[in-house]
Design an enzyme around this catalytic site. Structure first.
Site, PDB file in Angstrom:
ATOM      1  N   ASP A  94      58.698  61.739  51.369  1.00 16.71           N
ATOM      2  CA  ASP A  94      59.198  62.377  52.582  1.00 16.71           C
ATOM      3  C   ASP A  94      58.847  61.522  53.793  1.00 16.71           C
ATOM      4  O   ASP A  94      58.010  60.634  53.709  1.00 16.71           O
ATOM      5  CB  ASP A  94      58.644  63.794  52.738  1.00 16.71           C
ATOM      6  CG  ASP A  94      57.205  63.906  52.289  1.00 16.71           C
ATOM      7  OD1 ASP A  94      56.847  64.899  51.656  1.00 16.71           O
ATOM      8  OD2 ASP A  94      56.418  62.963  52.570  1.00 16.71           O
ATOM      9  N   ASP A 116      57.650  61.600  57.626  1.00 21.73           N
ATOM     10  CA  ASP A 116      57.048  62.403  58.694  1.00 21.73           C
ATOM     11  C   ASP A 116      57.055  61.627  60.004  1.00 21.73           C
ATOM     12  O   ASP A 116      56.914  60.407  60.023  1.00 21.73           O
ATOM     13  CB  ASP A 116      55.606  62.781  58.332  1.00 21.73           C
ATOM     14  CG  ASP A 116      55.539  63.642  57.074  1.00 21.73           C
ATOM     15  OD1 ASP A 116      56.525  64.347  56.783  1.00 21.73           O
ATOM     16  OD2 ASP A 116      54.503  63.608  56.384  1.00 21.73           O
ATOM     17  N   ASP A 137      43.457  61.002  56.742  1.00 17.94           N
ATOM     18  CA  ASP A 137      42.426  60.886  55.704  1.00 17.94           C
ATOM     19  C   ASP A 137      42.041  59.448  55.341  1.00 17.94           C
ATOM     20  O   ASP A 137      40.882  59.056  55.443  1.00 17.94           O
ATOM     21  CB  ASP A 137      42.801  61.710  54.458  1.00 17.94           C
ATOM     22  CG  ASP A 137      44.231  61.475  53.979  1.00 17.94           C
ATOM     23  OD1 ASP A 137      44.938  60.609  54.547  1.00 17.94           O
ATOM     24  OD2 ASP A 137      44.652  62.156  53.022  1.00 17.94           O
TER      25      ASP A 137
HETATM   26  P1  ATP Z   1      52.627  61.716  49.351  1.00 12.11           P
HETATM   27  O1  ATP Z   1      53.398  60.466  49.115  1.00 12.11           O
HETATM   28  O2  ATP Z   1      51.879  62.159  48.143  1.00 12.11           O
HETATM   29  O3  ATP Z   1      53.399  62.807  50.035  1.00 12.11           O
HETATM   30  P2  ATP Z   1      51.354  61.458  51.891  1.00 12.11           P
HETATM   31  O4  ATP Z   1      50.392  60.403  52.368  1.00 12.11           O
HETATM   32  O5  ATP Z   1      52.678  61.519  52.540  1.00 12.11           O
HETATM   33  O6  ATP Z   1      51.455  61.276  50.343  1.00 12.11           O
HETATM   34  P3  ATP Z   1      51.060  64.217  52.605  1.00 12.11           P
HETATM   35  O7  ATP Z   1      50.247  65.237  51.897  1.00 12.11           O
HETATM   36  O8  ATP Z   1      52.532  64.324  52.591  1.00 12.11           O
HETATM   37  O9  ATP Z   1      50.578  62.813  52.038  1.00 12.11           O
HETATM   38  O10 ATP Z   1      50.504  64.174  54.092  1.00 12.11           O
HETATM   39  C1  ATP Z   1      51.122  63.371  55.108  1.00 12.11           C
HETATM   40  C2  ATP Z   1      50.048  62.674  55.946  1.00 12.11           C
HETATM   41  O11 ATP Z   1      49.211  63.639  56.576  1.00 12.11           O
HETATM   42  C3  ATP Z   1      49.112  61.785  55.159  1.00 12.11           C
HETATM   43  O12 ATP Z   1      49.639  60.505  54.970  1.00 12.11           O
HETATM   44  C4  ATP Z   1      47.877  61.773  56.040  1.00 12.11           C
HETATM   45  O13 ATP Z   1      48.039  60.869  57.101  1.00 12.11           O
HETATM   46  C5  ATP Z   1      47.858  63.183  56.610  1.00 12.11           C
HETATM   47  N1  ATP Z   1      47.034  64.116  55.817  1.00 12.11           N
HETATM   48  C6  ATP Z   1      47.441  64.907  54.797  1.00 12.11           C
HETATM   49  N2  ATP Z   1      46.422  65.628  54.303  1.00 12.11           N
HETATM   50  C7  ATP Z   1      45.335  65.303  55.013  1.00 12.11           C
HETATM   51  C8  ATP Z   1      43.970  65.728  55.008  1.00 12.11           C
HETATM   52  N3  ATP Z   1      43.524  66.619  54.120  1.00 12.11           N
HETATM   53  N4  ATP Z   1      43.141  65.176  55.921  1.00 12.11           N
HETATM   54  C9  ATP Z   1      43.591  64.276  56.823  1.00 12.11           C
HETATM   55  N5  ATP Z   1      44.840  63.844  56.877  1.00 12.11           N
HETATM   56  C10 ATP Z   1      45.725  64.338  56.000  1.00 12.11           C
HETATM   57 MG    MG Z   2      54.133  63.027  52.117  1.00 14.12          MG
END
Ligand code: ATP
Ligand code: MG
Length: 430
Positions: A54, A56, A129
């Site tokens: 996705d 963001d 994170d």
């Molecule tokens: P994926 O490809 O699995 O979706 P992602 O990095 O996009 O991985 P998401 O869960 O979609 O992860 O979250 C989007 C963003 O929000 C992350 O890249 C991170 O920057 C932030 N984020 C998500 N969860 C946390 C958390 N628990 N603490 C701090 N930042 C977070």
């Molecule tokens: Mg994501």
């Protein structure tokens, strides 16, 4: 750390690979005078040449301004208002206003403050994170903004928390599950100090909010690297704090304290089989994922031999559901799929099935689960027997696996049951 700006000519991210709706959102924000970045996992994945799940967006625009700018915008979230921009395709682009870590933040969502704590882009990067998840792609000049050393860590293949990992894991323990998911999925290593903090603070996961643990665990299981994730969960010791039933099963199996028809590696191979399907674009229902989780536990308790395994399955799955925070609906679905296995597993199936069984709404999923078991346990012959039977009986009627959409079983027929020892690996940087 000062921001490092990497101009377009020096990084590989091209707009060609950015979702067109996400681009529309970025451009509209930029043209309305706001700062707008593509952020998070999408930037990381684009740098790695992977297709993001996705896209963001983070921006200087406030939620009320977003509401005015986008007709198709819904504000969601209690603690922090996020905007979901809905598109006709059904796609949603998530837009958040730059924010800093809320003060006094304890265990995430338990601490609900109604204030939005807006911040600068740098603060927004630092609240994230891991360094690899803290990168910003600037739509105004297509440059990358790196406040956290993420570009270097993507290059090196390292998962490192932003800031002191002892603090970051304690303030939000689900980050430990996320770290494991990312190393498995991306084939990365965990940076040494981050790993040391992770194994020190494992037990904090027990005080995390159940729904968040459940959500992160489900995402880990559906990420396409579930087998390796489970292995790292187990090796790190985190599994025992997340779900002690499977953890102690694996410990018993390692010591050879399970019956002959059991196999310590079965659950890993079932998840392997799931990962192969995810790689082909399948979306696996969460109830299936948690059914695989429960499979060795119910097998050990006599799933294949009990006349009526309903009660045994119910107590086993209810225990699990309690620990894993499964919804009642998912828990019932898992029970249904597992009880149905009794009809399919070799000791029971000789009589074939009542005709109506093929028509049941849960037949296709039950059969998929059985298929995972059969390929993982080297019982392809059983699978073929069933397929012949089903095609013969039903002529590929709706709901039967022969008629189900998506790719059909892999050419794994005749593969010998692998009895190799479990791969012992820890994902730590050397
Ligand atoms: P994926 O490809 O699995 O979706 P992602 O990095 O996009 O991985 P998401 O869960 O979609 O992860 O979250 C989007 C963003 O929000 C992350 O890249 C991170 O920057 C932030 N984020 C998500 N969860 C946390 C958390 N628990 N603490 C701090 N930042 C977070
Ligand atoms: Mg994501």
């Amino acid at each position: 750390m000062a921001v490092r700006v990497i101009p377009r000519a020096e990084h590989p991210i091209s707009r060609k690979f950015i979702d067109e709706d996400a681009l529309k959102v970025l451009y509209r924000l930029y043209r309305s005078g706001h700062t707008a970045y593509l952020v998070g996992g999408s930037v990381r994945d684009l740098l790695l040449g992977r297709r993001p799940k996705d896209f963001d967006v983070a921006t200087s625009a406030r939620p009320s301004q977003l509401k005015r700018l986008f007709r198709n915008c819904r504000l969601i979230g209690r603690r922090f208002r996020l905007a979901h921009i809905h598109f006709n395709s059904g796609k949603i682009v998530e837009v958040s206003t730059f924010r800093r870590e809320a003060e006094g933040r304890g265990e995430g969502d338990l601490l609900v403050t109604h204030d939005n704590t807006f911040g600068t882009p740098e603060e927004d990067a630092r609240r994230r994170d891991f360094t690899v998840n803290g990168l910003f792609y600037d739509i105004s000049d297509f440059s990358l903004h790196d406040f956290v050393g993420g570009v270097e860590d993507v290059r090196k293949g390292i998962i490192r928390t932003i800031g002191d990992p002892n603090v970051r894991f304690q303030e939000d323990p689900v980050r430990m599950i996320r770290a494991i998911k990312f190393v498995a999925k991306l084939g990365f290593k965990v940076e040494k100090i981050t790993w040391k903090a992770l194994v020190t603070h494992l037990h904090h996961i027990e005080s995390a909010a159940k729904p968040r643990v459940h959500e992160e665990l489900a995402r880990l299981l559906e990420c396409g690297a579930s087998a390796m994730s489970l292995e790292y969960l187990s090796e790190s010791g985190l599994l025992a704090h997340v779900e002690p039933h499977l953890a102690s099963y694996l410990a018993r199996a390692e010591d050879g304290h399970v019956t002959d028809d059991q196999d310590a590696h079965l659950v890993f191979r079932m998840f392997d089989a799931i990962d192969q399907r995810v790689a082909k674009g399948w979306e696996i229902e969460r109830a299936i994922l948690f059914s695989v989780w429960a499979y060795p536990l119910v097998l050990e308790r006599g799933l294949a031999s009990l006349d009526d395994p309903t009660d045994m399955v119910r107590t086993t799955v209810e225990d699990l559901a309690e620990v894993l925070g499964l919804s009642r609906r998912d828990s019932e679905r898992v029970q249904q799929l597992l009880v149905a296995q009794r009809k399919l597993l070799p000791t029971r199936r000789r009589k074939g099935l009542p005709r109506g069984f093929y028509q049941k709404s849960y037949f296709a999923d039950s059969f998929l689960l059985f298929e995972l078991w059969a390929t993982a346990s080297g019982n392809e012959a059983e699978l073929d027997w069933w397929k012949g039977r089903i095609e013969g009986a039903e002529g590929g009627s709706p709901g039967s696996p022969a008629a189900s959409p998506g790719p059909q079983p892999q050419g794994e027929g005749g593969r010998k049951r692998r009895r190799r020892g479990r791969r012992r690996r820890t994902p730590v940087e050397q």
